[in-house]
Write an enzyme that holds these catalytic residues in place. Sequence first.
Site, PDB file in Angstrom:
ATOM      1  N   HIS A   1      -3.546  -5.121   0.250  1.00 29.01           N
ATOM      2  CA  HIS A   1      -2.897  -5.717   1.411  1.00 29.01           C
ATOM      3  C   HIS A   1      -3.191  -7.323   1.641  1.00 29.01           C
ATOM      4  O   HIS A   1      -4.013  -7.944   1.819  1.00 29.01           O
ATOM      5  CB  HIS A   1      -3.674  -5.124   2.666  1.00 29.01           C
ATOM      6  CG  HIS A   1      -3.528  -3.610   2.931  1.00 29.01           C
ATOM      7  ND1 HIS A   1      -2.636  -3.244   3.872  1.00 29.01           N
ATOM      8  CD2 HIS A   1      -4.194  -2.589   2.327  1.00 29.01           C
ATOM      9  CE1 HIS A   1      -2.839  -1.895   4.022  1.00 29.01           C
ATOM     10  NE2 HIS A   1      -3.711  -1.481   2.966  1.00 29.01           N
TER      11      HIS A   1
ATOM     12  N   CYS B   1       0.965  -1.247  -0.040  1.00 30.26           N
ATOM     13  CA  CYS B   1      -0.033  -0.072   0.150  1.00 30.26           C
ATOM     14  C   CYS B   1       0.858   1.288  -0.009  1.00 30.26           C
ATOM     15  O   CYS B   1       1.586   1.473  -1.165  1.00 30.26           O
ATOM     16  CB  CYS B   1      -1.116  -0.133   1.100  1.00 30.26           C
ATOM     17  SG  CYS B   1      -2.624   1.020   0.826  1.00 30.26           S
TER      18      CYS B   1
ATOM     19  N   GLU C   1      -1.670  -9.396   3.332  1.00 25.30           N
ATOM     20  CA  GLU C   1      -1.519  -9.957   4.560  1.00 25.30           C
ATOM     21  C   GLU C   1      -2.757 -10.245   5.181  1.00 25.30           C
ATOM     22  O   GLU C   1      -2.881 -11.099   6.022  1.00 25.30           O
ATOM     23  CB  GLU C   1      -0.745  -8.765   5.527  1.00 25.30           C
ATOM     24  CG  GLU C   1      -1.460  -7.530   5.861  1.00 25.30           C
ATOM     25  CD  GLU C   1      -1.246  -6.380   4.992  1.00 25.30           C
ATOM     26  OE1 GLU C   1      -0.805  -6.634   3.622  1.00 25.30           O
ATOM     27  OE2 GLU C   1      -1.555  -5.319   5.297  1.00 25.30           O
TER      28      GLU C   1
HETATM   29  N1  GLN Z   1      -2.071   6.513   2.831  1.00 27.33           N
HETATM   30  C1  GLN Z   1      -2.063   5.952   1.617  1.00 27.33           C
HETATM   31  C2  GLN Z   1      -3.505   6.279   0.751  1.00 27.33           C
HETATM   32  O1  GLN Z   1      -4.359   6.316   1.622  1.00 27.33           O
HETATM   33  C3  GLN Z   1      -1.665   4.539   1.914  1.00 27.33           C
HETATM   34  C4  GLN Z   1      -2.664   3.954   2.912  1.00 27.33           C
HETATM   35  C5  GLN Z   1      -2.273   2.213   3.358  1.00 27.33           C
HETATM   36  O2  GLN Z   1      -1.190   2.170   3.376  1.00 27.33           O
HETATM   37  N2  GLN Z   1      -3.261   1.662   3.946  1.00 27.33           N
HETATM   38  O3  GLN Z   1      -3.623   5.625  -0.169  1.00 27.33           O
END
Ligand code: GLN
Length: 536
Positions: free
Chosen positions: A508, A382, A510
Site C-alpha cells: 500500500h 493490493c 498510499e
Molecule cells: N483481500 C486481499 C488479500 O487479503 C487483498 C487485501 C487488500 O487489498 N488489502 O490478500
Amino acid sequence: MTKYIFVTGGVTSSLGKGIISASLAKLLQSRGYRVTIQKFDPYINIDPGTLNPYEHGECYVTEDGAETDLDLGHYERFLNTPTSKANNITTGRIYQNVINKEREGAFLGKTVQVVPHITDEIKRNFRILGENGEYDIVITELGGTVGDIESLPYIEAVRQFRWEIGSNNSLVIHLTLVPFLAAAGELKTKPTQHSVKMLLEYGIQPDVLVCRTEHHLTNDIRKKIAQFCNVNINAVIESIDAPSIYDVPLLMLKEQLDKTVLTKLKLPHKNEPSLENWKDFLGRLKNPTADVRIALVGKYVELPDAYKSITEAFIHAGAKQECKVRVEYIPSEQLTPENAVEKLKGVHGVLVAPGFGERGFEGKIQAIRHVRENNIPFFGICLGMQCAVVEFGRHVLGLEEANSTEMNPETPHPVIGMMEDQKNITLKGGTMRLGAYPCDIKKGTKAAAIYGKNHISERHRHRYEFNNDYLKQYEAAGLTPSGINPDNGLVEIVELKNHPFFVGSQFHPELKSTVANPHPLFINFVAASLAYARKK
Ligand code: GLN
C-alpha cells in the site's frame, strides 16, 4: 521532562480532533520541538483491523505492522514521521492487558476494578511514548465525546494524570462546536458552556478551547466563552471551516494556538514556526495549472473515508505537479462487461482499490480489462494488483477460470493464492502480512525508473499473493514482476510492457505518502494520467 497535551471533544463527534491535533503538532514541530501524537479509541475491538471500513473508515497500517485508526495517517502525513503500535490504543487493548495481568495473579488477590486498575493501565499507556526521551511533547487525542459512557475511564485517567504530573507539565485542549442559528442570525455558545460544565463535573478544567465554527468568532463571543468557561480570552481559539485540512495548521498559527500552548506549558517559544515548505505545498495545491479525472474503483466508495490515504496521496502527488486530481468514485459492483466503457468514459486514469471478499470483484476485473485494452493509465493496489493478475490470466493467457482462491477456492487456475504462512491461521485479528517489508526492484523496469533505486520498503496488509507457479507464463506474455521480496520471492509489483502506465503493487504505497514526501508511484501515475488527458 516530556510535556503532555490531551485533546478532548465535546458537543458532537466529527469536529476534527485528529486534524487539530496534527496541526498543533505541526506548529510545535516547526518550532523545533520533537512531537508525537497518540490516539485512544473507546471501542472494545483490540484494534480496527477487524472493523468494516463503513464503521470508522480506513484501517491505517504502521511500519511495525499495527492496524490503527485513520487519524494516525493524518499524523504521519502532517509530521512526516512514522507512528507505531504505541500510538493507537483501544479500550479493548486496555482491558486485555488488565485481564491478562489478572490471570497472571499480578493483582495479588485484589478486586480488579475500573478505578484504579483500568485507569492505571490507561495512564501507563499515556506515558509510554514519553518515557525514553525521544519526544518533548506527547499529544494524546481521546476519541469519542465527553459524556459518552465509554469515554469516562479516559477522562478520569486524564484527571489523575494531571494531578500526578502537575499543571505545568500537562494541558487539556477541549474541542467544541459553536453553532450558527440562521433564524436568530447568531453564533451560540451554550453547547460549549454545557460541554465544559460536563468536563468540570469530571474534575477537569480545560486550559484551551478550540471552537469549531462556520462563522468568525467576534470578540464578544470569545469573551463570553472565556468568561463562562473559565479560560483566558487568548485560550479561546477559533477553528473556522477550512477549504482543505492542510489549511488548518496556518489557521491555528494565526490564532496563535502554538504560543498559547507553549506559554501554558512553560516552554520557551524558540523560533517562529518555519512553514515555508508547507505554504509552498498549499500554493501549488490551490493554483493548479492542469486537471485530471481519475476513477477510484472500489467497493466502499459511498464512504470516501474508506480510502482516506489514497485520496490524500492523490492530493500530495497532484500538488507536486500543480495538477488538480479529481477523484471519481465508481462502485465496482455496478461495473459489467456491457457498461464498463460507459461508466469509465472520460476518465484519464483508473485506480483499482484494495479490498476484501467477493463483492465487486468482477467489476474490478471489467475496469482493468477496459484500461489495459485501451492504453488508459492503471494503478492497482493490493486487491487491485491481484485483480490485474486475474484479468491478465483470463483474457491474455487464456486461463478462462483464473481467479484468486479468496474468491473461488476451487479455481483450476489459482493465479492468486493464500500465502503459505497464512494457511494454518484461524484467528482473524492482526494475523495478516502486516507492516513494512523490503522489496528489490528489477533494473530497467518502470518501477526502477519511478523509484530511482533498487531497494525499497513498503507497507502491507493482505493474506493472498501472486502464485509463482505462473510467473514464467506471465512474464513471457508481458506482465513483468518488477518488484520482488528478497527474503521469500513474493511478487510485490507487476507492470505491463507496451502500455503507458499499468502498475500493480501488492503493498500500500498510499500509507507512506506525506505532504513533505509525495509517493513516487502516485506522482508517476498522476503524470501518466495527465499525459493521457493531454493526448486526448
Ligand atoms: N483481500 C486481499 C488479500 O487479503 C487483498 C487485501 C487488500 O487489498 N488489502 O490478500
